[in-house]
Design a protein around this motif. Structure first.
Motif, PDB file in Angstrom:
ATOM      1  N   TYR A  48       0.841  -1.231  -0.077  1.00 21.81           N
ATOM      2  CA  TYR A  48      -0.015   0.067  -0.113  1.00 21.81           C
ATOM      3  C   TYR A  48       0.738   1.329  -0.064  1.00 21.81           C
ATOM      4  O   TYR A  48       1.608   1.417   0.902  1.00 21.81           O
ATOM      5  CB  TYR A  48      -0.865   0.173   1.330  1.00 21.81           C
ATOM      6  CG  TYR A  48      -1.916  -1.386   1.262  1.00 21.81           C
ATOM      7  CD1 TYR A  48      -3.010  -1.263   0.649  1.00 21.81           C
ATOM      8  CD2 TYR A  48      -1.438  -2.262   2.110  1.00 21.81           C
ATOM      9  CE1 TYR A  48      -3.901  -2.224   0.802  1.00 21.81           C
ATOM     10  CE2 TYR A  48      -2.032  -3.413   2.125  1.00 21.81           C
ATOM     11  CZ  TYR A  48      -3.428  -3.470   1.429  1.00 21.81           C
ATOM     12  OH  TYR A  48      -4.211  -4.633   1.365  1.00 21.81           O
ATOM     13  N   PRO A  49       0.925   2.007  -0.904  1.00 19.94           N
ATOM     14  CA  PRO A  49       1.518   3.358  -0.974  1.00 19.94           C
ATOM     15  C   PRO A  49       1.044   4.421   0.080  1.00 19.94           C
ATOM     16  O   PRO A  49      -0.335   4.422   0.274  1.00 19.94           O
ATOM     17  CB  PRO A  49       1.415   3.860  -2.374  1.00 19.94           C
ATOM     18  CG  PRO A  49       0.045   3.249  -2.757  1.00 19.94           C
ATOM     19  CD  PRO A  49      -0.202   2.014  -2.198  1.00 19.94           C
ATOM     20  N   LEU A  50       1.975   5.066   0.528  1.00 22.85           N
ATOM     21  CA  LEU A  50       1.562   5.983   1.567  1.00 22.85           C
ATOM     22  C   LEU A  50       1.836   7.469   1.135  1.00 22.85           C
ATOM     23  O   LEU A  50       2.901   7.701   0.755  1.00 22.85           O
ATOM     24  CB  LEU A  50       2.530   6.056   2.799  1.00 22.85           C
ATOM     25  CG  LEU A  50       2.149   4.526   3.373  1.00 22.85           C
ATOM     26  CD1 LEU A  50       3.344   4.392   4.804  1.00 22.85           C
ATOM     27  CD2 LEU A  50       1.032   4.324   4.015  1.00 22.85           C
ATOM     28  N   GLU A  51       0.600   8.195   0.957  1.00 21.94           N
ATOM     29  CA  GLU A  51       0.797   9.468   0.284  1.00 21.94           C
ATOM     30  C   GLU A  51       1.171  10.403   1.372  1.00 21.94           C
ATOM     31  O   GLU A  51       0.682  11.577   1.718  1.00 21.94           O
ATOM     32  CB  GLU A  51      -0.720   9.751  -0.284  1.00 21.94           C
ATOM     33  CG  GLU A  51      -1.325   9.112  -1.272  1.00 21.94           C
ATOM     34  CD  GLU A  51      -0.439   8.719  -2.507  1.00 21.94           C
ATOM     35  OE1 GLU A  51       0.215  10.024  -2.848  1.00 21.94           O
ATOM     36  OE2 GLU A  51      -0.413   7.612  -3.190  1.00 21.94           O
ATOM     37  N   LEU A  52       2.656  10.468   1.673  1.00 18.96           N
ATOM     38  CA  LEU A  52       3.216  11.485   2.694  1.00 18.96           C
ATOM     39  C   LEU A  52       4.289  12.127   1.841  1.00 18.96           C
ATOM     40  O   LEU A  52       4.915  11.503   1.162  1.00 18.96           O
ATOM     41  CB  LEU A  52       3.495  10.609   4.051  1.00 18.96           C
ATOM     42  CG  LEU A  52       2.565   9.837   4.773  1.00 18.96           C
ATOM     43  CD1 LEU A  52       3.189   8.984   5.806  1.00 18.96           C
ATOM     44  CD2 LEU A  52       1.542  10.559   5.301  1.00 18.96           C
ATOM     45  N   ARG A  53       4.659  13.144   2.628  1.00 22.72           N
ATOM     46  CA  ARG A  53       5.924  13.823   2.138  1.00 22.72           C
ATOM     47  C   ARG A  53       7.049  13.561   2.808  1.00 22.72           C
ATOM     48  O   ARG A  53       8.215  13.503   2.128  1.00 22.72           O
ATOM     49  CB  ARG A  53       5.864  15.337   2.378  1.00 22.72           C
ATOM     50  CG  ARG A  53       4.494  16.022   1.513  1.00 22.72           C
ATOM     51  CD  ARG A  53       4.505  17.342   1.769  1.00 22.72           C
ATOM     52  NE  ARG A  53       3.213  17.951   1.152  1.00 22.72           N
ATOM     53  CZ  ARG A  53       3.013  19.208   1.003  1.00 22.72           C
ATOM     54  NH1 ARG A  53       3.734  20.177   2.057  1.00 22.72           N
ATOM     55  NH2 ARG A  53       1.913  19.825   0.384  1.00 22.72           N
ATOM     56  N   ASP A  54       7.127  12.494   3.774  1.00 27.84           N
ATOM     57  CA  ASP A  54       8.298  12.298   4.509  1.00 27.84           C
ATOM     58  C   ASP A  54       8.797  10.918   3.586  1.00 27.84           C
ATOM     59  O   ASP A  54       8.023   9.812   3.579  1.00 27.84           O
ATOM     60  CB  ASP A  54       7.818  11.556   5.731  1.00 27.84           C
ATOM     61  CG  ASP A  54       9.044  11.498   6.768  1.00 27.84           C
ATOM     62  OD1 ASP A  54      10.274  10.940   6.157  1.00 27.84           O
ATOM     63  OD2 ASP A  54       8.756  11.284   8.024  1.00 27.84           O
ATOM     64  N   TYR A  55       9.838  10.993   3.314  1.00 27.65           N
ATOM     65  CA  TYR A  55      10.695   9.874   2.363  1.00 27.65           C
ATOM     66  C   TYR A  55      10.898   8.704   3.371  1.00 27.65           C
ATOM     67  O   TYR A  55      11.345   7.608   2.687  1.00 27.65           O
ATOM     68  CB  TYR A  55      12.026  10.462   1.748  1.00 27.65           C
ATOM     69  CG  TYR A  55      11.778  11.457   0.630  1.00 27.65           C
ATOM     70  CD1 TYR A  55      10.650  11.400  -0.109  1.00 27.65           C
ATOM     71  CD2 TYR A  55      12.436  12.513   0.407  1.00 27.65           C
ATOM     72  CE1 TYR A  55      10.615  12.217  -1.343  1.00 27.65           C
ATOM     73  CE2 TYR A  55      12.530  13.755  -0.327  1.00 27.65           C
ATOM     74  CZ  TYR A  55      11.502  13.376  -1.245  1.00 27.65           C
ATOM     75  OH  TYR A  55      11.207  14.245  -2.466  1.00 27.65           O
ATOM     76  N   GLN A  56      10.744   8.795   4.481  1.00 27.83           N
ATOM     77  CA  GLN A  56      10.945   7.599   5.382  1.00 27.83           C
ATOM     78  C   GLN A  56       9.775   6.477   5.314  1.00 27.83           C
ATOM     79  O   GLN A  56       9.990   5.530   5.726  1.00 27.83           O
ATOM     80  CB  GLN A  56      11.252   7.997   6.774  1.00 27.83           C
ATOM     81  CG  GLN A  56      12.559   8.553   7.201  1.00 27.83           C
ATOM     82  CD  GLN A  56      12.798   8.610   8.716  1.00 27.83           C
ATOM     83  OE1 GLN A  56      11.903   9.441   9.259  1.00 27.83           O
ATOM     84  NE2 GLN A  56      14.065   7.991   9.048  1.00 27.83           N
TER      85      GLN A  56
END
Length: 584
Positions: free
Chosen positions: A231-239
């Motif tokens: 599942y992709p996480l739509e976050l700006r955090d590259y971690q």
């Protein structure tokens, strides 16, 4: 919401210092419980103290939410109950509520303690009010920010706890598929003590089973097949770029096996019977158990072929792996291939849309028992032969070749050599299966076992049916020992179960507890054989007639005399023939 100014006490103190420097007066900040959070000048030494006994103005502001300026402390009506009213050191006080979404979380107090400070505040009162209001807004914003941070940390801690208690493996990955978090289940299923910081490669195989996708995972130079979803996480955090929730395919196999395995197993030494045929069978089981060669068990229906197969399993090196049984005669021909080899999502019309793992794949590392192998359709025999030769399978609808390590034990009650002659069984498959042949003698050829088996079944069904049992009459036991038992051990078990059900409260099993069909059995078989092309050996006919006579006249001395008369022979000849026949 429960805002705590003490959680940002350092920041509040800095704002108090700024106000004091700009205004030139003392400053204090209290929370909604009237504890001093910050202070300057007169109040610097009294930070963290409880002010609830003296903060009358602050209590009023907490109730009303209004800004309050006390120009003459000690004379204002809010000061009437203050114990320090008569010797108040304050010359002026301005109190400003700190609000978050209209909730008062604290108060800022500007306090003058001499005439110069009072005059200064009065001259710039409006400016001070605007300044304090702005500082109150800043403190409120910081308090809200801290609360949201605490909420996020709380949610993260809750999620961490949930993830750690999940049965499924969970990996959270950052940029470049570097693992930033993995739960204990993931470590256990991957066989890795530490996953954080490792790079993982996840390759979709194209197969979907049980409503989930199959992937090949490469980590630490190990290839592991898993079932799960990314599942992709739509976050700006590259971690935190994606999350993988999965189960090792081996774990899924184990779960499915636990849900479907209902076998009654027995060790070779616990197989009941003391006949030479049974002793020889036990010895052979022990000899072949340690091998990985294919075994073909032959014997009439009801002789215990599955019991022998499970005994081989229990005595083998694969005893801690799975034993998967498939009855080739019980599964419709159209479904047998998918049952054996499995299929992926959308493989064919009418299939379970989730897909299914086949029995061969489920039995990997263990043993698969193919019962009634003679009923397998000829086209499927070719595919089975290929599996035995190549040790690989391919699910229906898939292009993925899956290597397997499975020992095959097959069984049949049919004459496979005769079926080869009529083109109903492949000769090459027969020789591939018949590497280790094991033959189970019918019960009538190992009559020494009948009494032991009978006593075992009597004890078992007396316990299961909660029946009081004392003994079985000798004449009844002799009838059982002399019966033909065309259904072998299965028929004997059913007969004993019937007898225990029919047993009276005296706990005695006798001829009366036997079914009517038991006494009809011999004559019925003779009629069937007379109406067929089957040739019955004379010795077998002689045994049947002797048994029939005994069942009619009884096993007593008088009964045997009458039996001899009915057969047209002397009593001495009767005894001799009976002894000769029973030795066969």
């Amino acid at each position: 919401m429960n805002f705590d100014l003490f959680s940002i006490q350092d920041i509040v103190q800095k704002y108090a210092d700024v106000i004091a420097q700009v205004s030139g007066v003392d400053v204090e900040v209290v929370d909604k419980k009237l504890y001093r959070v910050a202070g300057t000048g007169l109040y610097a030494e009294d930070v963290n103290q409880d002010m609830s006994s003296e903060g009358y103005v602050y209590k009023h502001i907490l109730n009303t939410g209004e800004i309050r300026a006390i120009h003459n402390p000690g004379e204002d009506f809010l000061c009437f109950n203050c114990p320090s009213r008569s010797n108040c050191q304050e010359t002026i006080e301005i109190s400003m509520p700190i609000k978050v979404h209209e909730e008062i979380i604290g108060i800022i107090g500007l306090v003058g303690s001499n005439k110069d400070q009072r005059d200064l505040i009065l001259q710039n009162e409006k400016l001070y009010l605007e300044f304090i209001n702005q500082i109150a807004y800043f403190i409120a914003a910081k308090a809200l920010e801290q609360k949201e941070k605490e909420s996020k940390l709380s949610i993260i801690a809750t999620l961490d706890s949930v993830i750690d208690h999940m049965e499924q493996g969970v990996l959270i990955m950052g940029k470049g598929n570097i693992i930033t978090r993995g739960n204990e289940s993931a470590k256990k299923q991957l066989g890795i003590s530490t996953v954080k910081g490792k790079t993982v490669e996840i390759i979709y195989t194209g197969d979907e089973l049980n409503n989930t996708s199959e992937y090949k995972m490469i980590i630490d130079n190990k290839e592991i097949f898993i079932m799960g979803e990314v599942y992709p996480l739509e976050l700006r955090d590259y971690q935190y770029t994606s999350i993988l929730i999965f189960k090792n395919i081996k774990t899924i196999h184990s779960d499915l096996y636990e849900m479907t395995a209902t076998l009654k197993t027995v060790d070779a030494k616990n197989i009941i019977g003391s006949s030479e045929a049974t002793k020889r069978l036990k010895r052979n089981i022990m000899k072949v158990a340690g091998s990985n060669s294919t075994v073909l068990i032959t014997g009439e229906s009801g002789t215990g072929k599955e019991m022998v197969a499970t005994a081989i399993w229990r005595e083998s090196d694969r005893r801690n792996q799975k034993f998967v049984a498939v009855n080739c005669a019980a599964i419709p021909e159209s479904l047998l291939e998918s049952e054996l080899f499995g299929y992926v999502k959308g493989a064919f019309s009418g299939a379970d849309p989730k897909g299914r793992i086949g029995k061969f794949e489920l039995a990997n590392q263990g043993i698969i028992f193919l019962d009634e192998i003679g009923d397998m359709p000829i086209y499927l025999q070719a595919k089975l032969l290929r599996v035995l030769q190549e040790r690989t399978i391919t699910r229906i609808g898939s292009n993925q070749v899956i290597p397997i390590d499975v020992r095959v034990i097959a069984a049949t009650n049919k004459d496979l050599k005769a079926m080869i002659e009529t083109k109903k069984f492949r000769e090459d498959l027969y020789y591939r299966l018949n590497v280790i042949p094991l033959s189970i003698k019918p019960l009538r050829e190992r009559r020494e076992d009948i009494e032991e088996l009978t006593n075992y079944f009597i004890k078992r069904y007396s316990r299961l049916l909660n029946k009081f049992y004392i003994y079985i009459e000798r004449s009844t036991m002799e009838l059982l020992k002399n019966h033909m038992w065309r259904g072998n051990v299965r028929e004997l078990e059913n007969t004993v179960e019937f007898m225990v059900n029919m047993m009276e409260s005296d706990g005695v099993l006798n001829d009366k507890t036997l079914s009517v069909d038991f006494f009809k059995d011999v004559s019925t078989e003779i009629i069937i054989n007379n109406n067929s092309d089957t040739i019955t050996p004379l010795k077998e006919l002689e045994l049947r007639e002797i048994q029939k006579a005994l069942s009619i006249f009884g096993d007593t001395t008088e009964g045997k005399r009458k039996a001899a008369v009915s057969l047209g022979i002397s009593l001495t000849t009767f005894y001799r023939r009976l002894e000769e026949v029973l030795k066969k």
